[in-house]
Scaffold this active site. Structure first.
Site, PDB file in Angstrom:
ATOM      1  N   ASP A   1     -23.304  17.690   1.489  1.00 38.17           N
ATOM      2  CA  ASP A   1     -22.551  18.880   2.345  1.00 38.17           C
ATOM      3  C   ASP A   1     -24.637  19.964   2.940  1.00 38.17           C
ATOM      4  O   ASP A   1     -24.837  21.128   3.363  1.00 38.17           O
ATOM      5  CB  ASP A   1     -22.528  19.817   1.672  1.00 38.17           C
TER       6      ASP A   1
ATOM      7  N   ARG B   1     -19.687  29.137   4.308  1.00 35.54           N
ATOM      8  CA  ARG B   1     -19.914  30.531   5.026  1.00 35.54           C
ATOM      9  C   ARG B   1     -20.663  31.734   4.015  1.00 35.54           C
ATOM     10  O   ARG B   1     -20.928  32.210   4.794  1.00 35.54           O
ATOM     11  CB  ARG B   1     -18.266  31.048   4.920  1.00 35.54           C
TER      12      ARG B   1
ATOM     13  N   LYS C   1     -26.503  24.795   7.527  1.00 36.20           N
ATOM     14  CA  LYS C   1     -25.896  24.737   6.473  1.00 36.20           C
ATOM     15  C   LYS C   1     -27.006  23.373   5.887  1.00 36.20           C
ATOM     16  O   LYS C   1     -26.220  22.945   5.744  1.00 36.20           O
ATOM     17  CB  LYS C   1     -24.530  24.162   5.860  1.00 36.20           C
TER      18      LYS C   1
ATOM     19  N   LYS D   1     -14.871  21.154  -7.932  1.00 39.07           N
ATOM     20  CA  LYS D   1     -14.028  20.224  -7.000  1.00 39.07           C
ATOM     21  C   LYS D   1     -13.029  19.743  -7.767  1.00 39.07           C
ATOM     22  O   LYS D   1     -13.806  19.023  -9.043  1.00 39.07           O
ATOM     23  CB  LYS D   1     -14.926  19.344  -5.894  1.00 39.07           C
TER      24      LYS D   1
HETATM   25  N1  BES Z   1     -18.416  21.403   1.730  1.00 36.09           N
HETATM   26  C1  BES Z   1     -17.258  21.657   1.710  1.00 36.09           C
HETATM   27  C2  BES Z   1     -16.630  21.217   2.533  1.00 36.09           C
HETATM   28  C3  BES Z   1     -16.505  19.606   3.229  1.00 36.09           C
HETATM   29  C4  BES Z   1     -15.359  19.126   2.483  1.00 36.09           C
HETATM   30  C5  BES Z   1     -17.343  18.833   3.844  1.00 36.09           C
HETATM   31  C6  BES Z   1     -15.110  17.344   3.208  1.00 36.09           C
HETATM   32  C7  BES Z   1     -17.627  17.792   3.890  1.00 36.09           C
HETATM   33  C8  BES Z   1     -16.193  16.359   3.813  1.00 36.09           C
HETATM   34  C9  BES Z   1     -17.140  23.633   1.683  1.00 36.09           C
HETATM   35  O1  BES Z   1     -18.296  23.723   1.347  1.00 36.09           O
HETATM   36  C10 BES Z   1     -16.108  23.829   0.724  1.00 36.09           C
HETATM   37  O2  BES Z   1     -15.407  23.237   0.210  1.00 36.09           O
HETATM   38  N2  BES Z   1     -14.689  24.338   2.018  1.00 36.09           N
HETATM   39  C11 BES Z   1     -13.486  24.512   1.882  1.00 36.09           C
HETATM   40  C12 BES Z   1     -12.987  25.427   1.467  1.00 36.09           C
HETATM   41  C13 BES Z   1     -11.287  26.441   1.300  1.00 36.09           C
HETATM   42  C14 BES Z   1     -12.043  26.383  -0.182  1.00 36.09           C
HETATM   43  C15 BES Z   1     -10.880  27.251   1.756  1.00 36.09           C
HETATM   44  C16 BES Z   1     -12.786  23.344   1.820  1.00 36.09           C
HETATM   45  O3  BES Z   1     -12.736  22.535   2.492  1.00 36.09           O
HETATM   46  O4  BES Z   1     -11.230  22.784   1.291  1.00 36.09           O
HETATM   47 ZN    ZN Z   2     -19.213  23.169   1.130  1.00 38.38          ZN
HETATM   48 ZN    ZN Z   3     -17.519  24.279  -1.120  1.00 37.91          ZN
END
Ligand code: BES
Ligand code: ZN
Ligand code: ZN
Length: 472
Positions: free
Chosen positions: A257, A320, A234, A246
């Site tokens: 990321d 994903r 990724k 966010k």
């Molecule tokens: N890149 C983030 C995940 C992440 C969070 C990586 C903290 C490193 C540290 C990912 O793309 C994301 O935002 N995932 C969401 C998914 C949710 C919306 C189902 C998450 O983990 O909150």
């Molecule tokens: Zn992400």
């Molecule tokens: Zn994300």
């Protein structure tokens, strides 16, 4: 930094400083015993004491396990980094990999954006070993450790670089440079090629960014490989969350990321430098997730490369979506024995297993165990398994499309993300695929073990060790 090993007693080795391990309660004959007692040196892991008048640095360790040696060496080297000591000697007949990794990983610092650069003075390390040690195999171990640790630092540098200095086109440049230095094949897909390949979910995520996306395919192809491996990373060069923006506190550090993609480049570097007898294909989805009038949105239905339709309910679950297309592409291009993917995929992984550990998922214990085996035994990286189950799988149902991009439950998020990816693995590859969620260890705000604050280069050591094993 030069690292040597010699069959010579430590007193005959020339160096400005000697590092001496004191194994808690076990080391009996200590040269400066009285002095250490006087200053209250407690011999346990994490303690160290410099006897400057004799140029000796004592380092306490709880036992002679690789894990402890590595962190102790990292700590020791950090403590003398800004001194006049430039050459170091240390006596050991074993654990060369951990020693070398500890020194090289411990010395890392990121000063690209500092006006005042750190001036690292340590030039050479000599390991003194007894006559019983086979120098040739020790040297081989040392050289591999050096390659893997340097590849980890290479990955750290890229991940730490700010998002406007490291976007998909820069990642492409980096991959092309790496390929030409090490004689690797490299194929780049730009927007036109991505459209042709029907990678429409990846393109949707990328749409609002001024930086166009890329898919990078970089490969190491020896003549008679023992196995063929694909590794998908990724590479979100920035994740703002998209329209499901966010909160500001969570956006900080999202330059990390791209850690999975950067780890793929690090792994390719180490595989090439070790010239391993495995064919390795790295695939990276390099994309920036931004907001704007052209942004993809919650309620959109996307069609992935394999034809599956995805209802977007949250644009922050973008990794994903990118991986879905890149996994399909990787399977189309290469008939691999194993397919791994590495991603900072979910905050839920960090909540579940903590910051220091990678979550490992898949449909085959045999494949998963290949990762877990080397992780603790060789690599020094922590990893643990998370099990899939049909109840969580059911939570990905969508009323209007084949699948939803988020789960209907707020629990088990690392697993539901893994289950989502699983939908893009072809039936014949089901048991060949392993997913590594590196969201915890890839980027940690304070230093830990042999890792600095910021990027750790997670995944590079695990994968390098596993590929070394496969090449034997
Ligand atoms: N890149 C983030 C995940 C992440 C969070 C990586 C903290 C490193 C540290 C990912 O793309 C994301 O935002 N995932 C969401 C998914 C949710 C919306 C189902 C998450 O983990 O909150
Ligand atoms: Zn992400
Ligand atoms: Zn994300």
């Amino acid at each position: 930094m030069k690292i040597e090993i010699v069959n010579k007693s430590i007193d005959k080795v020339d160096a400005s400083l000697e590092i001496i391990f004191i194994v808690n309660k076990k080391t009996k004959d200590i040269k400066d015993k009285k002095l250490l007692k006087k200053v209250g040196f407690n011999k346990s892991q994490g303690s160290s004491y410099l006897v400057a008048s004799k140029d000796r640095l004592y380092v306490g360790i709880d036992n002679f396990k690789s894990f402890n040696i590595r962190t102790a060496c990292a700590k020791a080297i950090k403590s003398i980094n800004n001194t006049k000591y430039s050459t170091i000697k240390i006596a050991s007949d074993k654990k060369f990999r951990a020693i070398v990794e500890g020194f090289i990983l411990g010395l890392y610092s990121f000063d690209k954006y500092k006006s005042k650069k750190s001036n690292q003075k340590i030039e050479a390390i000599t390991i003194s070993c007894s006559k019983d040690v086979d120098i040739k195999s020790a040297l081989d171990e040392i050289n591999r450790a050096k390659i893997v640790a340097e590849a980890t630092n290479y990955t750290r540098d890229m991940v730490n670089t700010s998002p406007d200095d490291f976007y998909p086109a820069i990642m492409e440049e980096e991959a092309v440079k790496l390929a030409s230095t090490h004689n690797l094949d490299c194929n780049i897909l730009d927007v036109k090629a991505l459209k042709k390949e029907k990678m429409n979910t990846l393109l949707a995520v990328a749409r609002a960014s001024r930086h166009e996306p890329r898919v990078i395919h970089i490969s190491h192809k020896p003549k008679n490989p023992k196995a063929v491996i694909s590794i998908v990373g990724k590479g979100l060069t920035y994740d703002s969350g998209g329209l499901s923006l966010k909160p500001s506190d969570f956006m900080v550090s999202m330059k990390s990321d791209k850690s999975g993609g950067c780890a793929v480049l690090g792994i390719m570097q180490s595989v090439a430098k070790m010239n391993l007898d495995v064919e390795v294909h790295g695939f990276i989805g390099a994309v920036e997730n931004m907001i704007g009038g052209d942004a993809y949105k919650p309620d959109d239905v996307l069609v992935a490369k394999n034809g599956k339709t995805i209802e977007v309910k949250n644009t922050d679950a973008e990794g994903r979506l990118v991986l879905a297309d890149v996994l399909c592409y990787a399977q189309q291009e290469i008939e691999a024995d194993y397919i791994f993917d590495m991603a900072t995929l979910t905050g839920a992984s960090v909540v579940g297993v903590g910051e220091y550990t990678t979550s490992v998922m898949g449909n085959s214990n045999k494949a998963i165990n290949r990762v877990l085996d080397v992780s603790k035994k060789v690599s020094g990286e922590l990893a643990t398994k998370l099990d899939f189950n049909p109840y969580l799988k059911a939570t990905l149902k969508s009323n209007i499309a084949d699948i939803s991009n988020i789960s209907s439950t707020r629990y088990g998020g690392a697993i539901t993300a893994g289950l989502f990816l699983s939908e893009f693995i072809e039936e014949k590859n089901r048991k060949k695929w392993v997913h590594l969620d590196i969201a915890g260890p890839a980027f940690v705000s304070s230093a830990w073990g042999e890792n600095p604050s910021g990027a750790s280069g997670a995944g590079v050591r695990i994968m390098s060790a596993m590929l070394e094993k496969m090449a034997k």
